[in-house]
Design an enzyme around this catalytic site. Sequence first.
Site, PDB file in Angstrom:
ATOM      1  N   TRP A 102       0.828  -1.213   0.000  1.00 59.95           N
ATOM      2  CA  TRP A 102       0.000   0.000   0.000  1.00 59.95           C
ATOM      3  C   TRP A 102       0.853   1.250   0.000  1.00 59.95           C
ATOM      4  CZ3 TRP A 102      -4.269  -0.561  -2.191  1.00 59.95           C
ATOM      5  CH2 TRP A 102      -5.042  -1.712  -2.003  1.00 59.95           C
ATOM      6  N   ASP A 172      -2.159   6.597   6.224  1.00 58.44           N
ATOM      7  CA  ASP A 172      -3.204   5.751   5.623  1.00 58.44           C
ATOM      8  C   ASP A 172      -3.590   4.709   6.676  1.00 58.44           C
ATOM      9  OD1 ASP A 172      -4.729   3.876   4.341  1.00 58.44           O
ATOM     10  OD2 ASP A 172      -3.283   3.447   2.743  1.00 58.44           O
ATOM     11  N   LYS A 196     -12.659  -1.968   6.071  1.00 54.30           N
ATOM     12  CA  LYS A 196     -11.975  -2.848   7.023  1.00 54.30           C
ATOM     13  C   LYS A 196     -12.582  -2.713   8.421  1.00 54.30           C
ATOM     14  CE  LYS A 196      -8.972  -2.967   3.497  1.00 54.30           C
ATOM     15  NZ  LYS A 196      -8.169  -2.062   2.698  1.00 54.30           N
TER      16      LYS A 196
HETATM   17  C1  LIG Z   1      -7.552  -1.579   1.586  1.00 53.15           C
HETATM   18  C2  LIG Z   1      -6.481  -0.564   1.653  1.00 53.15           C
HETATM   19  C3  LIG Z   1      -6.345   0.438   0.693  1.00 53.15           C
HETATM   20  C4  LIG Z   1      -7.223   0.513  -0.550  1.00 53.15           C
HETATM   21  O1  LIG Z   1      -8.521   0.804  -0.222  1.00 53.15           O
HETATM   22  P1  LIG Z   1      -9.599   1.066  -1.402  1.00 53.15           P
HETATM   23  O2  LIG Z   1     -10.768   1.550  -0.617  1.00 53.15           O
HETATM   24  O3  LIG Z   1      -9.816  -0.237  -2.067  1.00 53.15           O
HETATM   25  O4  LIG Z   1      -9.040   2.074  -2.303  1.00 53.15           O
HETATM   26  C5  LIG Z   1      -5.345   1.373   0.856  1.00 53.15           C
HETATM   27  N1  LIG Z   1      -4.518   1.336   1.908  1.00 53.15           N
HETATM   28  C6  LIG Z   1      -4.609   0.367   2.855  1.00 53.15           C
HETATM   29  C7  LIG Z   1      -3.671   0.376   4.009  1.00 53.15           C
HETATM   30  C8  LIG Z   1      -5.606  -0.597   2.759  1.00 53.15           C
HETATM   31  O5  LIG Z   1      -5.699  -1.545   3.708  1.00 53.15           O
END
Ligand SMILES: *Cc1c(COP(=O)(O)O)cnc(C)c1O
Length: 360
Positions: A102, A172, A196
Site C-alpha cells: 500500500w 493511511d 476494514k
Molecule cells: C484496503 C487498503 C487500501 C485501498 O482501499 P480502497 O478503498 O480499495 O481504495 C489502501 N490502503 C490500505 C492500508 C488498505 O488496507
Amino acid sequence: MSRAYNFCAGPATLPETVLKQAREEMLDWRGTGMSVMEMSHRSDEFLEIAETAEKDFRELAGVPDDYAVLFMQGGASSQFATVPLNLLGDCPTADYVNTGIWSTKGIAEASRYCNVNVVASSASSGFTTVPDPSGWQTSDDAAYLHYTPNETIGGLEFDFVPETGDTPLVADMSSTILSRPLDVSKFGLIYAGAQKNIGPSGLVVVAIRKDLLGKARPETPTMMNYQVMADNGSMYNTPATYSWYLAGLVFKWLKEQGGVAAMGEINRRKAAKLYDFIDGNDFYANPIEPRFRSWMNVPFTLADDALNQDFLAGAEARSLLNLKGHRSVGGMRASIYNAMPEAGVDALIDYMTEFARERG
Ligand SMILES: *Cc1c(COP(=O)(O)O)cnc(C)c1O
C-alpha cells in the site's frame, strides 16, 4: 441461516448486530416510510444520521475540534492523489516511508504530482520490518510525511508514531483505524477506507487539521478538494448516504463495546493468541519481526505449500472463510478486525491445530 467467520481483508466482516439493525430499518427508517437509501441527503432525517455518525467518530477516535472530519468517496486509493493535490501547495517535495504494497501504491500515485522522497524502505527485508526512524533520510522542505501504519497485505504494523517535528504527518489508517486508542493530534491528516473497520467499501473517512485546508492546487478536481468538502459538510454532491448510515451504526456498536480502549484490549488478545499458536507450532510460520506484527492482519504459511488448497477447502467446510493470502504474497492471511469475535479466532486455532496434527 448461519453466519460464517469471514476473515476477508476487505470488504470485511461487519458486526452481526449492525447488519440486523440495518435489516430491521431497511424498509422503514424510524417511521419515515422509507429506507435510508431512498432519503434526500438534504432531509432533516439524513442530516441527523450524518451528524450523529460524525459526532460518534470524533468521540471514538478522539478527534480534536481543530480538525475537520470528511466522509468522502473513491476509497483509500483516491486519497493517494487527493493528499498531494491538497497538501503540497507550492512545495515540490513530499516524504514517504515504504513498508509494503500500500505504501508503494501511494508513492507511485504521489509521484505524478511531486518529487517523492522515499525516506526509508524495508523492501530489502521483504517488508518484514519497519525501518528504524534514526536512519530516515527526511527532506528539509517536505510538504508532509506519509506512512502506512498497518500494511494490510504484509501484516506489518508500526508500534510507534513517527516524530516529524513541524512537517505534517499523514497516515493511511485504512486497516487500523479505531482498532485501539490513537493520539490524533500528532497527525496533520489521517484517512481510512471504510471496508476494514468502519463499514461498506467506497466510503473513506478523513480527519484533517484545519490549518492544512485551503491549499489545494488549482487543478484539483472539486470533488477531491478538502476545503470544498469541509465547507459543504461532505455534501458538495450526493454523498454515499447508505454507507455513511452503516458507518454510523458501526460507530454506535463500537461505543457499546466500550470504545477503542476496550477494542484495543480485545484486539491485542486476539492477535496474541493467534501469533502464540503459530510460533508454538512447527507447521505454521509468520515472517514478520515480532515487534511489528499486525493486530489486524495475520499472514501465515504452512510447512508445505502443496497443502494450501486442502487447508482452504477444510476451512471453508467449517465456515472459516477467505483465509487465502493476497496473490502477491501467497500463503494464508487471517484478517481479524474489530468485528471478528474472539470465538472466530478460537475456531480458527482449533482448525489449524487439527489440520497440523492430521497433515503435518
Ligand atoms: C484496503 C487498503 C487500501 C485501498 O482501499 P480502497 O478503498 O480499495 O481504495 C489502501 N490502503 C490500505 C492500508 C488498505 O488496507
